[in-house]
Design a protein around this motif. Structure first.
Motif, PDB file in Angstrom:
ATOM      1  N   UNK A   1      -1.054 -12.447   9.227  1.00 25.80           N
ATOM      2  CA  UNK A   1      -1.164 -13.911   9.258  1.00 25.80           C
ATOM      3  C   UNK A   1      -2.393 -14.402   8.488  1.00 25.80           C
ATOM      4  N   UNK A   2      -3.077 -13.479   7.838  1.00 26.80           N
ATOM      5  CA  UNK A   2      -4.166 -13.867   6.935  1.00 26.80           C
ATOM      6  C   UNK A   2      -3.801 -13.384   5.540  1.00 26.80           C
ATOM      7  N   UNK A   3      -4.181 -14.176   4.565  1.00 25.16           N
ATOM      8  CA  UNK A   3      -3.903 -13.737   3.192  1.00 25.16           C
ATOM      9  C   UNK A   3      -4.762 -12.533   2.834  1.00 25.16           C
ATOM     10  N   UNK A   4      -4.178 -11.610   2.092  1.00 23.42           N
ATOM     11  CA  UNK A   4      -4.974 -10.593   1.395  1.00 23.42           C
ATOM     12  C   UNK A   4      -4.662 -10.758  -0.092  1.00 23.42           C
ATOM     13  N   UNK A   5      -5.625 -10.431  -0.919  1.00 24.24           N
ATOM     14  CA  UNK A   5      -5.505 -10.773  -2.337  1.00 24.24           C
ATOM     15  C   UNK A   5      -5.520  -9.518  -3.209  1.00 24.24           C
ATOM     16  N   UNK A   6      -4.808  -9.608  -4.297  1.00 20.16           N
ATOM     17  CA  UNK A   6      -4.833  -8.543  -5.298  1.00 20.16           C
ATOM     18  C   UNK A   6      -5.162  -9.188  -6.644  1.00 20.16           C
ATOM     19  N   UNK A   7      -6.436  -9.506  -6.861  1.00 14.30           N
ATOM     20  CA  UNK A   7      -6.782 -10.270  -8.075  1.00 14.30           C
ATOM     21  C   UNK A   7      -6.477  -9.536  -9.369  1.00 14.30           C
ATOM     22  N   UNK A   8      -6.322  -8.210  -9.317  1.00 13.22           N
ATOM     23  CA  UNK A   8      -6.024  -7.456 -10.538  1.00 13.22           C
ATOM     24  C   UNK A   8      -4.524  -7.280 -10.768  1.00 13.22           C
ATOM     25  N   UNK A   9      -3.701  -8.056 -10.058  1.00 12.75           N
ATOM     26  CA  UNK A   9      -2.244  -7.906 -10.213  1.00 12.75           C
ATOM     27  C   UNK A   9      -1.845  -8.092 -11.684  1.00 12.75           C
ATOM     28  N   UNK A  10      -0.741  -7.444 -12.051  1.00 14.04           N
ATOM     29  CA  UNK A  10      -0.207  -7.617 -13.408  1.00 14.04           C
ATOM     30  C   UNK A  10       0.900  -8.678 -13.343  1.00 14.04           C
ATOM     31  N   UNK A  11       0.770  -9.779 -14.059  1.00 14.10           N
ATOM     32  CA  UNK A  11       1.805 -10.818 -14.020  1.00 14.10           C
ATOM     33  C   UNK A  11       3.176 -10.280 -14.431  1.00 14.10           C
ATOM     34  N   UNK A  12       4.204 -10.800 -13.787  1.00 15.97           N
ATOM     35  CA  UNK A  12       5.587 -10.380 -14.049  1.00 15.97           C
ATOM     36  C   UNK A  12       6.461 -11.637 -14.033  1.00 15.97           C
ATOM     37  N   UNK A  13       7.694 -11.550 -14.555  1.00 12.22           N
ATOM     38  CA  UNK A  13       8.545 -12.758 -14.593  1.00 12.22           C
ATOM     39  C   UNK A  13       8.738 -13.397 -13.220  1.00 12.22           C
ATOM     40  N   UNK A  14       8.848 -12.581 -12.171  1.00 16.35           N
ATOM     41  CA  UNK A  14       9.052 -13.147 -10.832  1.00 16.35           C
ATOM     42  C   UNK A  14       7.798 -12.928  -9.984  1.00 16.35           C
ATOM     43  N   UNK A  15       7.276 -14.015  -9.496  1.00 19.42           N
ATOM     44  CA  UNK A  15       6.089 -13.967  -8.627  1.00 19.42           C
ATOM     45  C   UNK A  15       6.578 -14.149  -7.189  1.00 19.42           C
ATOM     46  N   UNK A  16       6.333 -13.149  -6.341  1.00 18.32           N
ATOM     47  CA  UNK A  16       6.960 -13.143  -5.009  1.00 18.32           C
ATOM     48  C   UNK A  16       6.026 -13.590  -3.886  1.00 18.32           C
ATOM     49  N   UNK A  17       4.839 -14.062  -4.189  1.00 10.71           N
ATOM     50  CA  UNK A  17       3.905 -14.485  -3.135  1.00 10.71           C
ATOM     51  C   UNK A  17       4.598 -15.425  -2.152  1.00 10.71           C
ATOM     52  N   UNK A  18       4.264 -15.279  -0.881  1.00  7.10           N
ATOM     53  CA  UNK A  18       5.027 -15.955   0.176  1.00  7.10           C
ATOM     54  C   UNK A  18       4.761 -17.450   0.260  1.00  7.10           C
ATOM     55  N   UNK A  19       3.552 -17.859  -0.090  1.00  5.96           N
ATOM     56  CA  UNK A  19       3.174 -19.240   0.194  1.00  5.96           C
ATOM     57  C   UNK A  19       2.085 -19.667  -0.789  1.00  5.96           C
ATOM     58  N   UNK A  20       2.495 -20.036  -1.982  1.00 10.41           N
ATOM     59  CA  UNK A  20       1.515 -20.316  -3.046  1.00 10.41           C
ATOM     60  C   UNK A  20       0.651 -21.530  -2.717  1.00 10.41           C
ATOM     61  N   UNK A  21       1.240 -22.547  -2.089  1.00 13.24           N
ATOM     62  CA  UNK A  21       0.473 -23.779  -1.861  1.00 13.24           C
ATOM     63  C   UNK A  21      -0.626 -23.606  -0.818  1.00 13.24           C
ATOM     64  N   UNK A  22      -0.492 -22.618   0.077  1.00 12.40           N
ATOM     65  CA  UNK A  22      -1.519 -22.418   1.111  1.00 12.40           C
ATOM     66  C   UNK A  22      -2.653 -21.518   0.632  1.00 12.40           C
ATOM     67  N   UNK A  23      -2.512 -20.928  -0.536  1.00 16.09           N
ATOM     68  CA  UNK A  23      -3.594 -20.086  -1.064  1.00 16.09           C
ATOM     69  C   UNK A  23      -4.802 -20.951  -1.422  1.00 16.09           C
ATOM     70  N   UNK A  24      -6.013 -20.409  -1.335  1.00 12.79           N
ATOM     71  CA  UNK A  24      -7.180 -21.177  -1.783  1.00 12.79           C
ATOM     72  C   UNK A  24      -6.968 -21.661  -3.219  1.00 12.79           C
ATOM     73  N   UNK A  25      -7.439 -22.885  -3.500  1.00 13.54           N
ATOM     74  CA  UNK A  25      -7.188 -23.499  -4.810  1.00 13.54           C
ATOM     75  C   UNK A  25      -7.695 -22.602  -5.947  1.00 13.54           C
TER      76      UNK A  25
END
Ligand code: SF4
Length: 293
Positions: free
Chosen positions: A96-120
Motif C-alpha cells: 500500500x506504499x509506492x516503491x520506485x524503480x527510477x532506473x526502469x527502461x521505458x517500454x511501449x506499455x507502462x503498467x504502473x497501477x496509479x500514475x496520478x497518485x505518484x509524487x509529481x
C-alpha cells in the motif's frame, strides 16, 4: 514443448484461471525438471498449488526478475498503490506504499497501477525517461486514479499520450467514486470519448447501481469497459462464481459486460439487449417503464 530437454521450467501465471494449465505443465515436467511457478494469478492459490503439485509457489514480486533490464513490451516504473481498494490484488501483492524503480527502461506499455497518485516529481521523471529513450508511450495500461487527478496531471501527461493517441485510462468501480470521476471528466472534456477508456467494475454492487455507473461514464463523455468481479482464486469454473446482491450468475455478468464492451449502448438500450434467441432479454427489468411501475 514436452520433448524439450529442459532443466528448469519457469511458469508465470498472470490470471488465476490459467493456473489449471500451469498445473498440467508442472505435473508433466516436475520429474524431469525443476519447476518454478509465480505471477499475480498464483497469489491466492498457494495452498491449491501445493495440494495439486506438491510444489511451492513464489508469492508476490520476484526480485530475481522484477527489475530485469532489457527492451520489453511492458514496464513498471513504480509498484504498489496507496488507495487499497478491497477488490484489488495490487495492494496485497505489491503493498500500500509506492516503491520506485527510477532506473526502469521505458517500454511501449507502462503498467504502473496509479500514475496520478505518484509524487509529481516522480511522474516528471517517468516522462523525462520516455523522452530520453525516444520511446513512444502506446498505453498507460492501468492509468490514472480520479481522486488524485488534477489539471496539472492532465497537462503533465497530455503531450506524451497525445503523440500516440493513447487512451486516458481510469476507473469508476464504485458508486462512491462518482464525484471524483465527474471532476476528472471535466478536466478531460476536450479529449474525444473514444480516448477516455473507463474501467467499470460489475457485480460488486446491485445491477441498477452498476448500470447507472456505466451510463454516467457515457453521459460524461467517456466509454465504459466493464469487468465482472471475480475472486482472486478463481480457476475458471463459471458455476463457482458466487453472485452478490441481485446478480444471478456469472453469465448474467458477462452479458452485461458484453453489451457495453461491444458498444451495444451506441445502438439500443440495455433492456432490448438479447444475446440468446431462445431466452428473454436479460436486462428488460432495467427499462424505466418497468421499474417505475
Ligand atoms: S486505485 Fe486501482 S490499483 Fe489502486 S488499489 Fe484501487 S483498483 Fe487497485
Amino acid at each position: 514443448m514436452w520433448e524439450l530437454d529442459a532443466d528448469l521450467v519457469a511458469l508465470s501465471v498472470i490470471f488465476s484461471w490459467h493456473a489449471p494449465l500451469a498445473r498440467e505443465i508442472a505435473l508433466r515436467m516436475k520429474n524431469r525438471a525443476e519447476v518454478w511457478c509465480g505471477g499475480p494469478g498464483m497469489f491466492a492459490l498457494a495452498s491449491w498449488w501445493r495440494k495439486e503439485t506438491c510444489l511451492e509457489t513464489v508469492r508476490g514480486l520476484d526480485d530475481r526478475f522484477d527489475k530485469q533490464r532489457g527492451r520489453y513490451d511492458m514496464t513498471f516504473a513504480s509498484r504498489g498503490c496507496p488507495v487499497n481498494c478491497s477488490f484489488c490484488i495490487v495492494p496485497r501483492l505489491e503493498g500500500t506504499h509506492f516503491t520506485f524503480d527510477p532506473d526502469f527502461i521505458p517500454a511501449p506499455k507502462l503498467c504502473d497501477n496509479n500514475l496520478s497518485a505518484l509524487p509529481a516529481d516522480y511522474q516528471d521523471h517517468i516522462i523525462e525517461r520516455y523522452r530520453a529513450y525516444h520511446q513512444p508511450l502506446v498505453d498507460a495500461n492501468s492509468g490514472f486514479e480520479p481522486r488524485y487527478f488534477t489539471e496539472e496531471t492532465y497537462q503533465r501527461w497530455k503531450p506524451l499520450l497525445d503523440e500516440t493517441r493513447a487512451y486516458w485510462r481510469f476507473a469508476l468501480d464504485e458508486t462512491r467514486e462518482l464525484e471524483d470521476v465527474r471532476c476528472m471528466m471535466t478536466i478531460l472534456k476536450e479529449v474525444s470519448p473514444s480516448r477516455k477508456r473507463v474501467y467499470c467494475l460489475v457485480g460488486n454492487e446491485p445491477i441498477q447501481a452498476c448500470y447507472e455507473r456505466a451510463m454516467k461514464i457515457i453521459e460524461w463523455g467517456g466509454e465504459p469497459f466493464c469487468q465482472f468481479l471475480l475472486p482472486l482464486n478463481w480457476l475458471g469454473d463459471a458455476k463457482k462464481v458466487k453472485s452478490r446482491y441481485d446478480w444471478t450468475s456469472y453469465q448474467q455478468g458477462r452479458d452485461f459486460c458484453r453489451y457495453f464492451n461491444r458498444y451495444g449502448w451506441r445502438s439500443y438500450p440495455i433492456w432490448h439487449y438479447q444475446n440468446r434467441k431462445n431466452e428473454p432479454p436479460p436486462f428488460a427489468f432495467l427499462c424505466p417503464k418497468t421499474w417505475q411501475g
